[in-house]
Design a protein around this motif. Structure first.
Motif, short mmCIF file in Angstrom:
data_model
loop_
_atom_site.label_atom_id
_atom_site.label_comp_id
_atom_site.label_asym_id
_atom_site.label_seq_id
_atom_site.Cartn_x
_atom_site.Cartn_y
_atom_site.Cartn_z
N THR A 233 -22.30 -47.52 -25.06
CA THR A 233 -21.21 -48.49 -24.92
C THR A 233 -19.86 -47.88 -25.30
OG1 THR A 233 -21.88 -49.33 -27.07
CG2 THR A 233 -22.55 -50.61 -25.17
N THR A 234 -19.88 -46.85 -26.13
CA THR A 234 -18.63 -46.15 -26.46
C THR A 234 -18.26 -45.22 -25.31
OG1 THR A 234 -19.53 -46.06 -28.72
CG2 THR A 234 -17.51 -44.81 -28.29
N PRO A 235 -16.97 -45.20 -24.89
CA PRO A 235 -16.58 -44.31 -23.79
C PRO A 235 -16.91 -42.84 -24.10
CG PRO A 235 -14.84 -45.87 -24.27
CD PRO A 235 -15.87 -46.06 -25.33
N VAL A 236 -17.46 -42.15 -23.10
CA VAL A 236 -17.81 -40.73 -23.22
C VAL A 236 -16.86 -39.92 -22.35
CG1 VAL A 236 -19.57 -39.00 -22.67
CG2 VAL A 236 -20.26 -41.19 -23.66
N ARG A 237 -16.30 -38.85 -22.90
CA ARG A 237 -15.50 -37.93 -22.10
C ARG A 237 -16.13 -36.55 -22.14
NH1 ARG A 237 -9.94 -39.31 -21.15
NH2 ARG A 237 -9.51 -41.33 -22.12
N LEU A 238 -16.13 -35.88 -20.99
CA LEU A 238 -16.67 -34.53 -20.91
C LEU A 238 -15.54 -33.53 -20.77
CD1 LEU A 238 -19.55 -35.23 -18.37
CD2 LEU A 238 -19.64 -35.29 -20.87
N ALA A 239 -15.70 -32.36 -21.38
CA ALA A 239 -14.67 -31.33 -21.26
C ALA A 239 -15.32 -29.95 -21.25
CB ALA A 239 -13.69 -31.43 -22.42
N ALA A 240 -14.76 -29.04 -20.46
CA ALA A 240 -15.24 -27.67 -20.46
C ALA A 240 -14.92 -27.05 -21.82
CB ALA A 240 -14.55 -26.88 -19.34
N PRO A 241 -15.71 -26.01 -22.22
CA PRO A 241 -15.50 -25.41 -23.54
C PRO A 241 -14.03 -25.02 -23.78
CG PRO A 241 -17.46 -24.49 -22.53
CD PRO A 241 -16.86 -25.42 -21.52
N GLY A 242 -13.35 -24.51 -22.75
CA GLY A 242 -11.98 -24.05 -22.93
C GLY A 242 -10.95 -25.19 -22.99
N GLU A 243 -11.38 -26.41 -22.65
CA GLU A 243 -10.42 -27.52 -22.57
C GLU A 243 -10.59 -28.54 -23.69
OE1 GLU A 243 -11.53 -29.13 -18.85
OE2 GLU A 243 -10.71 -27.45 -17.69
N ILE A 244 -11.65 -28.37 -24.45
CA ILE A 244 -12.04 -29.45 -25.36
C ILE A 244 -11.03 -29.66 -26.48
CG2 ILE A 244 -13.54 -28.08 -26.89
CD1 ILE A 244 -15.56 -30.47 -26.61
N GLN A 254 -3.15 -39.98 -29.89
CA GLN A 254 -3.07 -41.40 -29.49
C GLN A 254 -3.67 -42.33 -30.55
OE1 GLN A 254 -5.13 -41.63 -25.72
NE2 GLN A 254 -3.83 -40.08 -24.77
N GLY A 255 -4.10 -41.74 -31.67
CA GLY A 255 -4.64 -42.55 -32.76
C GLY A 255 -6.11 -42.89 -32.61
N LYS A 256 -6.80 -42.21 -31.68
CA LYS A 256 -8.22 -42.51 -31.45
C LYS A 256 -9.10 -41.89 -32.54
CE LYS A 256 -7.98 -44.38 -27.22
NZ LYS A 256 -7.61 -43.63 -26.03
N ARG A 257 -10.14 -42.63 -32.93
CA ARG A 257 -11.16 -42.05 -33.81
C ARG A 257 -12.27 -41.50 -32.93
NH1 ARG A 257 -13.23 -46.71 -36.33
NH2 ARG A 257 -12.48 -47.54 -34.37
N LEU A 258 -12.63 -40.24 -33.17
CA LEU A 258 -13.51 -39.55 -32.22
C LEU A 258 -14.77 -39.01 -32.87
CD1 LEU A 258 -10.89 -37.30 -30.40
CD2 LEU A 258 -11.65 -39.59 -29.74
N PHE A 294 -24.33 -41.63 -31.63
CA PHE A 294 -22.87 -41.70 -31.44
C PHE A 294 -22.43 -43.16 -31.30
CE2 PHE A 294 -22.39 -37.19 -29.58
CZ PHE A 294 -21.96 -36.71 -30.81
N ASP A 295 -23.23 -43.93 -30.56
CA ASP A 295 -22.87 -45.32 -30.32
C ASP A 295 -22.81 -46.13 -31.62
OD1 ASP A 295 -22.02 -46.38 -27.99
OD2 ASP A 295 -23.98 -47.00 -27.26
N ARG A 296 -23.62 -45.71 -32.60
CA ARG A 296 -23.67 -46.47 -33.87
C ARG A 296 -22.51 -46.12 -34.79
NH1 ARG A 296 -28.91 -44.29 -34.43
NH2 ARG A 296 -30.29 -45.37 -32.98
N LEU A 297 -21.77 -45.06 -34.49
CA LEU A 297 -20.73 -44.60 -35.42
C LEU A 297 -19.52 -45.52 -35.45
CD1 LEU A 297 -20.60 -40.75 -34.70
CD2 LEU A 297 -21.50 -41.90 -36.74
N GLY A 298 -19.33 -46.26 -34.37
CA GLY A 298 -18.17 -47.14 -34.32
C GLY A 298 -16.87 -46.38 -34.07
N VAL A 299 -16.95 -45.21 -33.42
CA VAL A 299 -15.72 -44.49 -33.08
C VAL A 299 -15.15 -45.05 -31.78
CG1 VAL A 299 -16.38 -42.37 -34.27
CG2 VAL A 299 -17.03 -42.70 -31.87
N ASP A 300 -13.93 -44.64 -31.44
CA ASP A 300 -13.30 -45.15 -30.21
C ASP A 300 -13.82 -44.41 -28.98
OD1 ASP A 300 -11.63 -46.96 -31.61
OD2 ASP A 300 -10.36 -45.27 -32.19
N GLU A 301 -14.01 -43.09 -29.12
CA GLU A 301 -14.49 -42.32 -27.98
C GLU A 301 -15.40 -41.18 -28.43
OE1 GLU A 301 -11.90 -41.36 -24.83
OE2 GLU A 301 -10.58 -43.08 -25.16
N ILE A 302 -16.25 -40.75 -27.50
CA ILE A 302 -17.15 -39.62 -27.75
C ILE A 302 -16.72 -38.49 -26.82
CG2 ILE A 302 -19.54 -38.85 -27.68
CD1 ILE A 302 -20.29 -41.93 -27.65
N VAL A 303 -16.44 -37.34 -27.38
CA VAL A 303 -16.07 -36.18 -26.55
C VAL A 303 -17.23 -35.18 -26.58
CG1 VAL A 303 -14.46 -34.28 -26.21
CG2 VAL A 303 -13.62 -36.49 -27.05
#
Ligand code: TXA
Ligand code: MG
Length: 331
Positions: A233-244, A254-258, A294-303
């Motif tokens: 339920t928490t938004p997931v974002r994917l990134a290449a190793p060089g972009e993360i 942006q003030g997000k907890r990740l 990850f979903d249980r952590l209550g963060v804003d987004e998962i990278v």
């Protein structure tokens, strides 16, 4: 949660088989993910699966068999290719789509004239199938669109009110769902992979002596192939190793907890780092448990770092991560 988790001894297996014969649902460990099992010959029991999961009734189920010798009871016009693959990969994480046999309820096949069949490699699954003595329809034991369960406790959390009991087979060893190979259109389009899994097109092609195609538009319905599947339920974002690092910095600004899952530690205040396993086998095995945690952590987004590497598991993991990202509203 009314259901109980049972360690699989003889008594527990007998009780599970009795519940199944009575048309009830049982949480079933397999080597890939836990299944939500029902007597595949009992349309009422099968309808219960759809109700429990909240799954649309036109999405077909996989029937699990005790051994390949049961195939003719479930499929017709079985091609030699199916037998060759069964000999090589069963028990194991390969599902074959064949033409529906006489008497297979349309509830199981989602109204289609094909049926998906596999012999799972988990000792508890095989023991229950042998005790039960017939096919068990079993989708992954999660609510529709959500992350598949890889422990008995996950099944209770997802569907504790819907199952009579859950057999505890320990954590799943493969961790991503079976490869689905469509053999129902061999004469026209050839063998087609509908869902990537641990058994890759290379090893399938080797046994078949012909190329195997990846999923196509004309393929039968596969709910695991809807864009937003396997999603936390928490938004997931994917990134290449060089972009993360850049992405994480931007989100933090942006003030997000990740929560962050990558191979190498990133020490950025506001982002909780978790180490990604080094091998694809470990990554596949732990993937769904990690998404749940990850979903249980209550963060804003998962990278999550896009795993590098090649081969069937790399493709299966990439497929699940892409769907998790799309399904969760991340990118
Ligand atoms: O590893 C697995 O396959 C796990 C374990 C429990 O065996 N099961 C699983 O089931 O992943 P489920 O229902 O979550 O996914 C089964 C997939 C669905 O995407 C469904 O659409 C597809 O199999 N399927 C079932 N019957 C089919 C058919 N006749 N033609 C095409 N796809 C089919
Ligand atoms: Mg599923």
């Amino acid at each position: 949660m009314n259901a109980r988790i049972l360690s699989p001894g003889e008594e527990a297996l007998a009780e599970a088989a009795a519940k199944l014969r009575a048309g009830e649902l049982v949480g079933l460990p397999t080597e890939t993910v836990y299944g939500l099992a029902a007597d595949a010959r009992n349309p009422t029991a099968v309808r219960r699966i759809f109700a429990a999961k909240g799954r649309p009734s036109d999405h077909p189920l996989i029937v699990h068999l005790p051994c390949a010798e049961h195939l003719p009871q479930w499929a017709r016009d079985i091609p030699e290719e199916a037998w060759a693959l069964a000999r090589r990969f069963w028990p194991g994480p390969l599902t074959l789509v064949l033409r529906r046999g006489e008497g297979v309820p349309l509830e199981v096949t989602g109204g289609q004239e094909t049926v998906a069949l596999r012999v799972p490699a988990h000792p508890v699954a095989l023991a229950l199938l042998r005790t039960f003595g017939s096919g068990l329809a079993a989708p992954s034991a999660n609510r529709f669109g959500r992350v598949s369960p890889t422990t008995a406790a996950d099944v209770l959390e997802e569907l504790g009110d819907e199952v009579a009991l859950v057999l505890d087979g320990g954590p799943c060893t493969v961790g991503v769902e079976s490869t689905i190979l469509d053999l129902s259109r061999l004469d026209t389009v050839g063998p087609v992979i509908l869902r990537p899994g641990a058994i890759g097109e290379e090893s399938l092609a080797e046994v078949l002596g012909r190329p195997v195609a990846a999923a196509d538009g004309g393929a039968p319905r596969v709910s695991g192939s809807l864009p937003g599947h396997y999603a936390p339920t928490t938004p997931v974002r994917l990134a290449a190793p060089g972009e993360i690092e850049l992405l994480v910095s931007r989100l933090l600004a942006q003030g997000k907890r990740l929560a962050l899952w990558s191979r190498h530690a990133l020490d950025l205040p506001g982002a909780k780092w978790y180490e990604m396993p080094a091998t694809l086998e470990d990554l596949a095995r732990l993937l769904y448990a990690r998404l749940r945690a990850f979903d249980r952590l209550g963060v804003d987004e998962i990278v999550i770092e896009r795993p590098q590497g090649e081969g069937p598991l790399a493709r299966a993991i990439a497929d699940r991560l892409e769907r998790a990202a799309r399904g969760s509203g991340g990118r």
